[in-house]
Enzyme design. Structure first.
Site, PDB file in Angstrom:
ATOM      1  N   TRP A 185      14.245 -12.110   7.069  1.00  0.00           N
ATOM      2  CA  TRP A 185      15.360 -12.678   7.835  1.00  0.00           C
ATOM      3  C   TRP A 185      15.853 -13.917   7.086  1.00  0.00           C
ATOM      4  O   TRP A 185      15.053 -14.762   6.680  1.00  0.00           O
ATOM      5  CB  TRP A 185      14.955 -13.089   9.261  1.00  0.00           C
ATOM      6  CG  TRP A 185      16.102 -13.842   9.885  1.00  0.00           C
ATOM      7  CD1 TRP A 185      17.289 -13.315  10.294  1.00  0.00           C
ATOM      8  CD2 TRP A 185      16.216 -15.260  10.078  1.00  0.00           C
ATOM      9  NE1 TRP A 185      18.139 -14.313  10.735  1.00  0.00           N
ATOM     10  CE2 TRP A 185      17.494 -15.512  10.614  1.00  0.00           C
ATOM     11  CE3 TRP A 185      15.362 -16.340   9.849  1.00  0.00           C
ATOM     12  CZ2 TRP A 185      17.942 -16.796  10.931  1.00  0.00           C
ATOM     13  CZ3 TRP A 185      15.803 -17.624  10.158  1.00  0.00           C
ATOM     14  CH2 TRP A 185      17.082 -17.847  10.696  1.00  0.00           C
ATOM     15  N   GLU A 226      16.229  -7.919   8.910  1.00  0.00           N
ATOM     16  CA  GLU A 226      16.592  -8.299  10.286  1.00  0.00           C
ATOM     17  C   GLU A 226      18.029  -8.819  10.362  1.00  0.00           C
ATOM     18  O   GLU A 226      18.381  -9.801   9.716  1.00  0.00           O
ATOM     19  CB  GLU A 226      15.624  -9.385  10.783  1.00  0.00           C
ATOM     20  CG  GLU A 226      15.898  -9.831  12.220  1.00  0.00           C
ATOM     21  CD  GLU A 226      14.919 -10.899  12.701  1.00  0.00           C
ATOM     22  OE1 GLU A 226      14.126 -11.410  11.872  1.00  0.00           O
ATOM     23  OE2 GLU A 226      14.949 -11.223  13.897  1.00  0.00           O
ATOM     24  N   LYS A 228      21.508 -10.307  12.423  1.00  0.00           N
ATOM     25  CA  LYS A 228      21.734 -11.358  13.424  1.00  0.00           C
ATOM     26  C   LYS A 228      23.224 -11.520  13.670  1.00  0.00           C
ATOM     27  O   LYS A 228      24.051 -11.179  12.815  1.00  0.00           O
ATOM     28  CB  LYS A 228      21.113 -12.668  12.943  1.00  0.00           C
ATOM     29  CG  LYS A 228      21.067 -13.761  13.996  1.00  0.00           C
ATOM     30  CD  LYS A 228      20.107 -14.881  13.650  1.00  0.00           C
ATOM     31  CE  LYS A 228      20.196 -15.977  14.698  1.00  0.00           C
ATOM     32  NZ  LYS A 228      19.159 -16.967  14.562  1.00  0.00           N
ATOM     33  N   ASP A 259      16.230  -7.494  16.693  1.00  0.00           N
ATOM     34  CA  ASP A 259      15.749  -8.621  17.502  1.00  0.00           C
ATOM     35  C   ASP A 259      16.578  -8.647  18.787  1.00  0.00           C
ATOM     36  O   ASP A 259      17.821  -8.640  18.740  1.00  0.00           O
ATOM     37  CB  ASP A 259      15.919  -9.926  16.701  1.00  0.00           C
ATOM     38  CG  ASP A 259      15.387 -11.151  17.431  1.00  0.00           C
ATOM     39  OD1 ASP A 259      15.747 -11.345  18.604  1.00  0.00           O
ATOM     40  OD2 ASP A 259      14.629 -11.925  16.818  1.00  0.00           O
ATOM     41  N   HIS A 262      19.645 -10.975  19.036  1.00  0.00           N
ATOM     42  CA  HIS A 262      20.572 -11.061  17.905  1.00  0.00           C
ATOM     43  C   HIS A 262      21.855 -10.266  18.057  1.00  0.00           C
ATOM     44  O   HIS A 262      22.470  -9.863  17.077  1.00  0.00           O
ATOM     45  CB  HIS A 262      19.848 -10.642  16.624  1.00  0.00           C
ATOM     46  CG  HIS A 262      18.885 -11.667  16.142  1.00  0.00           C
ATOM     47  ND1 HIS A 262      18.290 -11.633  14.900  1.00  0.00           N
ATOM     48  CD2 HIS A 262      18.422 -12.798  16.740  1.00  0.00           C
ATOM     49  CE1 HIS A 262      17.493 -12.676  14.757  1.00  0.00           C
ATOM     50  NE2 HIS A 262      17.561 -13.393  15.864  1.00  0.00           N
ATOM     51  N   HIS A 286      11.776  -7.114  17.259  1.00  0.00           N
ATOM     52  CA  HIS A 286      11.417  -8.471  17.643  1.00  0.00           C
ATOM     53  C   HIS A 286      11.752  -8.571  19.122  1.00  0.00           C
ATOM     54  O   HIS A 286      12.899  -8.834  19.496  1.00  0.00           O
ATOM     55  CB  HIS A 286      12.214  -9.501  16.833  1.00  0.00           C
ATOM     56  CG  HIS A 286      11.569  -9.840  15.530  1.00  0.00           C
ATOM     57  ND1 HIS A 286      12.019 -10.833  14.705  1.00  0.00           N
ATOM     58  CD2 HIS A 286      10.465  -9.327  14.940  1.00  0.00           C
ATOM     59  CE1 HIS A 286      11.231 -10.912  13.633  1.00  0.00           C
ATOM     60  NE2 HIS A 286      10.280  -9.999  13.753  1.00  0.00           N
ATOM     61  N   ASP A 294      20.538 -16.954  21.533  1.00  0.00           N
ATOM     62  CA  ASP A 294      19.277 -16.470  20.954  1.00  0.00           C
ATOM     63  C   ASP A 294      18.191 -17.538  21.162  1.00  0.00           C
ATOM     64  O   ASP A 294      17.686 -18.126  20.212  1.00  0.00           O
ATOM     65  CB  ASP A 294      19.520 -16.206  19.459  1.00  0.00           C
ATOM     66  CG  ASP A 294      18.283 -15.705  18.750  1.00  0.00           C
ATOM     67  OD1 ASP A 294      17.448 -15.049  19.404  1.00  0.00           O
ATOM     68  OD2 ASP A 294      18.153 -15.977  17.540  1.00  0.00           O
ATOM     69  N   ASP A 296      15.131 -17.407  22.371  1.00  0.00           N
ATOM     70  CA  ASP A 296      13.730 -17.059  22.136  1.00  0.00           C
ATOM     71  C   ASP A 296      12.810 -17.509  23.267  1.00  0.00           C
ATOM     72  O   ASP A 296      11.765 -18.107  23.034  1.00  0.00           O
ATOM     73  CB  ASP A 296      13.258 -17.610  20.777  1.00  0.00           C
ATOM     74  CG  ASP A 296      13.919 -16.874  19.620  1.00  0.00           C
ATOM     75  OD1 ASP A 296      13.710 -15.668  19.500  1.00  0.00           O
ATOM     76  OD2 ASP A 296      14.657 -17.519  18.852  1.00  0.00           O
ATOM     77  N   ASP A 326       8.983 -12.132  19.175  1.00  0.00           N
ATOM     78  CA  ASP A 326       9.630 -13.278  18.525  1.00  0.00           C
ATOM     79  C   ASP A 326      10.180 -14.217  19.584  1.00  0.00           C
ATOM     80  O   ASP A 326      11.328 -14.097  19.995  1.00  0.00           O
ATOM     81  CB  ASP A 326      10.748 -12.797  17.587  1.00  0.00           C
ATOM     82  CG  ASP A 326      11.325 -13.946  16.765  1.00  0.00           C
ATOM     83  OD1 ASP A 326      10.737 -15.043  16.796  1.00  0.00           O
ATOM     84  OD2 ASP A 326      12.359 -13.743  16.107  1.00  0.00           O
TER      85      ASP A 326
HETATM   86  C1  LIG Z   1      10.776 -17.224  12.813  1.00  0.00           C
HETATM   87  C2  LIG Z   1      11.412 -15.859  12.750  1.00  0.00           C
HETATM   88  O1  LIG Z   1      11.340 -15.309  11.516  1.00  0.00           O
HETATM   89  C3  LIG Z   1      12.817 -15.912  13.234  1.00  0.00           C
HETATM   90  O2  LIG Z   1      12.760 -16.114  14.619  1.00  0.00           O
HETATM   91  C4  LIG Z   1      13.678 -14.689  12.959  1.00  0.00           C
HETATM   92  O3  LIG Z   1      12.967 -13.513  13.147  1.00  0.00           O
HETATM   93  C5  LIG Z   1      14.835 -14.764  13.869  1.00  0.00           C
HETATM   94  O4  LIG Z   1      14.856 -14.045  14.824  1.00  0.00           O
HETATM   95  C6  LIG Z   1      15.881 -15.770  13.631  1.00  0.00           C
HETATM   96  O5  LIG Z   1      16.755 -15.868  14.676  1.00  0.00           O
HETATM   97 MN   LIG Z   2      13.589 -12.312  15.035  1.00  0.00          MN
END
Ligand SMILES: C[C@H](O)[C@H](O)[C@@H](O)C(=O)CO
Ligand SMILES: [Mn+2]
Length: 418
Positions: A185, A226, A228, A259, A262, A286, A294, A296, A326
């Site tokens: 990523w 990955e 985004k 993810d 994303h 993820h 996003d 998390d 994630d």
């Molecule tokens: C830390 C990770 O690699 C990161 O979250 C990545 O996977 C991502 O989702 C960035 O938005």
């Molecule tokens: Mn991710």
């Protein structure tokens, strides 16, 4: 085992059997499905570089809950505590910044020896490792560009970092006898409208092609990329968009990482799994929880987590979908965050394994959508929780919320003394 758990399980087994669901087979399968826990929940994506800087790349861990791990030994101790409270197979997903070295090591010079401590630990825990190059939180990513950077020397640095990471990933897979999924990523993007959207993408394709050119045995290493939508400070343009990486993964036969945070707010990755599975052999997930962006947040047992699990199970994709997590919440006890999110992923998988799918499919094939909806809704309240409790109890993992007392105890004895 507590006789109440056994009794409730026996009744649940009968109820599921009446619907044609084999609970014992579901339990056997559940125990074997690995969920890759992400090391970065344990320290807010800080890592152990001797010359570490702040977290950058348009991602953020908000909160300052005390007790975070600041050494590899502490992070491993915390992971052991979290893993002891989660039933079934687990893996650990490491980022390159979690290397072990007293001296600063340039990211393009990292080697397997810097991760030998993690491999020894993983062997003792009998778990596999996954890996990620860290293309952020570094002076060479300061202007928001890495593999797509217009400056050849900066691009070279990140290409060499990713190549070094692939060797480390293959070392994980070879040492542990299970392939390491290595996810690339990058934060590359632009805050404001770019004049050239194509050039950075052309540079990224060329960089990735060079990175994946060294062959590795798929039994040891699997590449993933990955996509985004946007990041903080990269609101107008993301080089590695979804279309970019879907095309890249399909044409290069590498895994596509989806993810949950994303995509546009009403898009869900559960609907993308079946579509992408027709064009790419491996998917990496993820599993995360975006709240308005996003963000998390810790994974819940919500509709989307359930839909993700259903799609994997209904479509028989367990061999081709690698389940990773994630999220990084620094505002609550970090071990509790791991336990809540990972247990939720596993609960969703169990519920998916217990779904009376034959009856649902039959109703759908007959065009009887009222029955399909009715059965789906009724199956939400089938006694899956009795099966989950039994799965935990037979592995000696705390049942229900009793795991929380262990986390509080650990907080008092270990975390609060850091
Ligand atoms: C830390 C990770 O690699 C990161 O979250 C990545 O996977 C991502 O989702 C960035 O938005
Ligand atoms: Mn991710």
């Amino acid at each position: 085992m507590n006789p109440m758990i056994e009794t409730a399980f026996g009744l649940a087994r009968e109820q599921y059997a009446a619907l044609g669901v084999d609970v014992d087979a579901a339990l056997e399968q559940l125990a074997k499905i690995p969920v890759s826990m992400h090391c970065w929940q344990g320290d807010d994506v800080q890592g152990f570089e001797a010359d570490a800087g702040d977290l950058t790349g348009g991602i953020q861990a908000t909160g300052n809950y005390p007790g975070k791990a600041s050494t590899p030994a502490q992070l491993r101790q915390d992971l052991e505590q979290a893993m002891a409270l989660i039933p079934g197979a687990k893996r650990l997903n490491l980022h390159a910044i979690y290397l072990e070295s007293a001296e600063p090591v340039a990211r393009d010079k990292i080697e397997p020896k810097h991760f030998a401590g993690w491999v020894d630990w993983a062997k003792r825990q009998q778990i596999g490792l996954d890996f990620n190059p860290t293309c952020f939180s570094h002076p060479n990513s300061g202007d928001g560009m890495t593999l797509a950077h217009p400056d050849e020397s900066i691009r070279r640095f990140w290409i060499d970092h990713c190549k070094a990471c692939r060797r480390i990933s293959a070392y994980f897979g070879e040492s542990l006898g299970t392939p390491s999924v290595m996810n690339i990523w990058i934060p590359d993007g632009m805050k404001d409208l770019p004049a050239d959207r194509l050039g950075p993408r052309q540079r990224l394709v060329a960089a990735l092609d060079e990175i994946i050119s060294e062959p590795f045995d798929e039994a040891h290493h699997i590449d993933a990329v990955e996509s985004k939508l946007f990041g903080i400070g990269a609101e107008s343009y993301t080089v590695g968009s979804n279309e970019f990486y879907l095309g890249y993964a399909a044409t290069r036969d590498v895994a596509l990482c989806l993810d949950a945070g994303h995509f546009h707010p009403t898009e869900v990755i559960s609907d993308k799994i079946s579509a992408a599975s027709l064009y790419v052999r491996h998917l990496l997930l993820h599993v995360s929880r975006p709240v308005r962006w996003d963000s998390d947040h810790v994974v819940l047992l919500d509709d989307e987590t359930q839909a993700i699990a259903n799609e994997i199970i209904r479509n028989g994709l367990l061999e081709r979908v690698h389940i990773g997590l994630d999220f990084f919440d620094a505002s609550i006890n970090r071990i509790a965050a791991w336990v809540i999110g990972t247990r939720n992923m596993k609960k969703a998988l169990l519920k998916a394994l217990l779904e009376p799918i034959d009856a649902l499919r039959q109703a759908e094939q007959q065009g009887d959508y009222a029955s399909r909806l009715a059965l789906m809704e009724e199956s939400r309240s089938l006694p899956w929780q009795a099966v989950w409790d039994y799965a935990c109890a037979r592995e000696g993992v705390p049942v229900g919320a009793t795991w929380l007392a262990k986390v509080k105890e650990y907080e008092a004895e270990v975390l609060s003394r850091r």
